[in-house]
Scaffold this motif. Structure first.
Motif, short mmCIF file in Angstrom:
data_model
loop_
_atom_site.label_atom_id
_atom_site.label_comp_id
_atom_site.label_asym_id
_atom_site.label_seq_id
_atom_site.Cartn_x
_atom_site.Cartn_y
_atom_site.Cartn_z
N GLY A 246 0.81 -1.21 0.00
CA GLY A 246 0.00 0.00 0.00
C GLY A 246 0.84 1.26 0.00
O GLY A 246 1.96 1.27 0.52
N THR B 227 4.33 5.10 3.63
CA THR B 227 3.67 6.36 3.96
C THR B 227 4.62 7.47 3.55
O THR B 227 5.72 7.59 4.08
CB THR B 227 3.34 6.41 5.46
OG1 THR B 227 4.52 6.23 6.24
CG2 THR B 227 2.36 5.30 5.82
N ILE C 166 3.55 -1.24 3.79
CA ILE C 166 2.87 0.05 3.55
C ILE C 166 3.90 1.16 3.52
O ILE C 166 4.69 1.31 4.46
CB ILE C 166 1.81 0.31 4.65
CG1 ILE C 166 0.75 -0.81 4.66
CG2 ILE C 166 1.15 1.67 4.43
CD1 ILE C 166 -0.24 -0.71 5.82
N ILE D 76 -3.99 4.56 7.06
CA ILE D 76 -2.92 3.59 7.29
C ILE D 76 -3.44 2.37 8.03
O ILE D 76 -3.13 1.22 7.69
CB ILE D 76 -1.76 4.25 8.07
CG1 ILE D 76 -1.13 5.39 7.25
CG2 ILE D 76 -0.68 3.22 8.42
CD1 ILE D 76 -0.24 6.32 8.07
N MET E 32 -5.49 0.05 5.80
CA MET E 32 -4.64 -0.78 4.94
C MET E 32 -4.09 -1.97 5.73
O MET E 32 -4.09 -3.11 5.25
CB MET E 32 -3.49 0.05 4.37
CG MET E 32 -3.87 0.92 3.19
SD MET E 32 -2.41 1.67 2.42
CE MET E 32 -3.18 2.44 0.98
N PHE F 229 -2.52 -5.84 4.13
CA PHE F 229 -1.36 -5.39 3.37
C PHE F 229 -0.09 -5.81 4.10
O PHE F 229 0.02 -5.68 5.32
CB PHE F 229 -1.41 -3.88 3.16
CG PHE F 229 -2.34 -3.48 2.05
CD1 PHE F 229 -1.84 -3.17 0.79
CD2 PHE F 229 -3.70 -3.44 2.25
CE1 PHE F 229 -2.69 -2.84 -0.25
CE2 PHE F 229 -4.57 -3.11 1.22
CZ PHE F 229 -4.05 -2.81 -0.03
#
Length: 378
Positions: free
Chosen positions: A53, A113, A111, A100, A103, A108
């Motif tokens: 993600g 960010t 991830i 977040i 996800m 996921f």
């Protein structure tokens, strides 16, 4: 007569027995027992995709920061066995924490960010999902399942500063900047060092917008710098609006994040650009192979191919191109002397002594401007 009846009866009984024998079924032939049919194998489940993600602070179509990250995501999406998803225009703060967390809840595996203001939300959510790998861009906080990463975009800034210093006629260069955080301040300083290396009389004027993405505000900030006599505009912003303002005013411009020349072809000299693809693919491969580690800090450079400059505009003279490309070759080879002393601050005080080079820790925490910058770090 009785004898005749007995004879007829005997004949009838005999005929009946013969009939039964002729029409009777043959004894059933025993067949060998058949081996039991093998049980059908259960269909194998397809391997689960490795889900990655991405969370973006601005639209992916902005031609800027999130656009550059999404080009990297597309490189990851092309990997076999990988599934990607992104959320765009996610404000920093509570909204990012919600995105977040969603996800992570949806399975996921990794991830990314991608904005500085996602740092604390990333750390908070990571504690709740220890089996998920988190990568936070441009921050400094880490944990067992959170690593942070960035690129030495200041190297690209320095090269574009060399171009700006050579191209200005007014010796006033405008810088439209988002927030006064070390990442942005470091870029302004590297740009100014490049400018003054070729043009010691030039100055860089900074205007803060306090936003990553607001095209109207970015354009207004650029116009204010143009009205103050700046004839080259650069930016740490996500939209090409400052480029457009420069072209409308007949000035030059230097873009950021991606090649912005298509938005201001008559003004754009070059751009400081990101190339996240190689780094993202490598990181996801590590995650899939079990080699990824948390609590790490990655700061990729021009030598890694993560930061670069876009092609020069046709207005840039050949001698300027040649000198800039020579400096780029040094950076690609690992020779980085941008913040080598002596370097002075705005007050004229030496903050990086001669014979020394600022360590990464000082660059990552930079909160002061170099000599030649007009503006404050507030």
């Amino acid at each position: 007569m009785k004898k005749l009846l007995k004879l007829c009866l005997a004949v009838a009984v005999m005929a009946s027995m013969l009939s039964l024998f002729a029409c009777g079924e043959a004894p059933e032939e025993k067949k060998p027992a058949e081996a039991p049919a093998p049980e059908a194998e259960a269909p194998k489940e397809a391997p689960k995709a490795f889900k990655v993600g991405f969370v973006y602070v601005s639209p992916v179509g902005d031609a800027g920061y999130s656009y550059a990250h999404d080009l990297g995501r597309k490189a990851v999406a092309a990997m076999p066995g990988v599934e990607t998803k992104f959320s765009e225009s996610v404000p920093e703060g509570a909204d990012s924490e919600r995105v977040i967390r969603n996800m992570a809840r949806n399975g996921f595996n990794m991830i990314f960010t991608t904005s500085f203001g996602y740092m604390d939300p990333t750390i908070k959510v990571a504690k709740e999902f220890p089996d998920v790998a988190f990568m936070h861009c441009s921050g400094f906080k880490k944990s067992e399942n959170v690593s942070n990463y960035f690129g030495r975009i200041y190297q690209s800034r320095y090269l574009t500063g060399l171009v700006a210093g050579a191209m200005t006629k007014s010796n006033k260069i405008g810088y439209v900047a988002a927030f006064p955080i070390p990442e942005v301040i470091r870029g302004i300083n590297a740009f100014t060092i490049g400018v003054r290396e070729v043009n010691p009389e030039a100055e860089v004027r900074v205007v803060w917008t306090k936003t990553w993405y607001d095209p109207a505000l970015e354009k207004d900030a650029a116009k204010s710098l143009l009205d103050a006599g700046c004839d080259v505009i650069t930016q740490h912003q996500d939209s090409p609006a400052p480029q457009e303002a420069a072209e409308e005013a007949g000035a030059y411009a230097i873009g950021y994040n991606s090649d912005m020349s298509s938005f201001a072809p008559k003004a754009n000299l070059t751009s400081a650009i990101w190339n996240w693809g190689p780094a993202y693919v490598k990181t996801v491969e590590e995650g899939m192979n079990g080699a990824w580690k948390g609590d790490q800090s990655m700061w990729w450079s021009m030598a890694d191919g993560v930061v670069d400059i876009a092609p020069f505009g046709p207005m840039v003279p050949e001698d300027v191109k040649a000198s800039v490309l020579a400096k780029k070759a040094e950076l690609v080879a690992g020779k980085d002397t941008i913040f080598a002393g002596p370097v002075k601050n705005q007050k004229g005080e030496v903050v990086i002594p001669e014979g020394t080079t600022a360590p990464d820790a000082d660059l990552l925490g930079m909160t002061w401007f170099v000599e030649g910058v007009v503006g404050t770090t507030e």
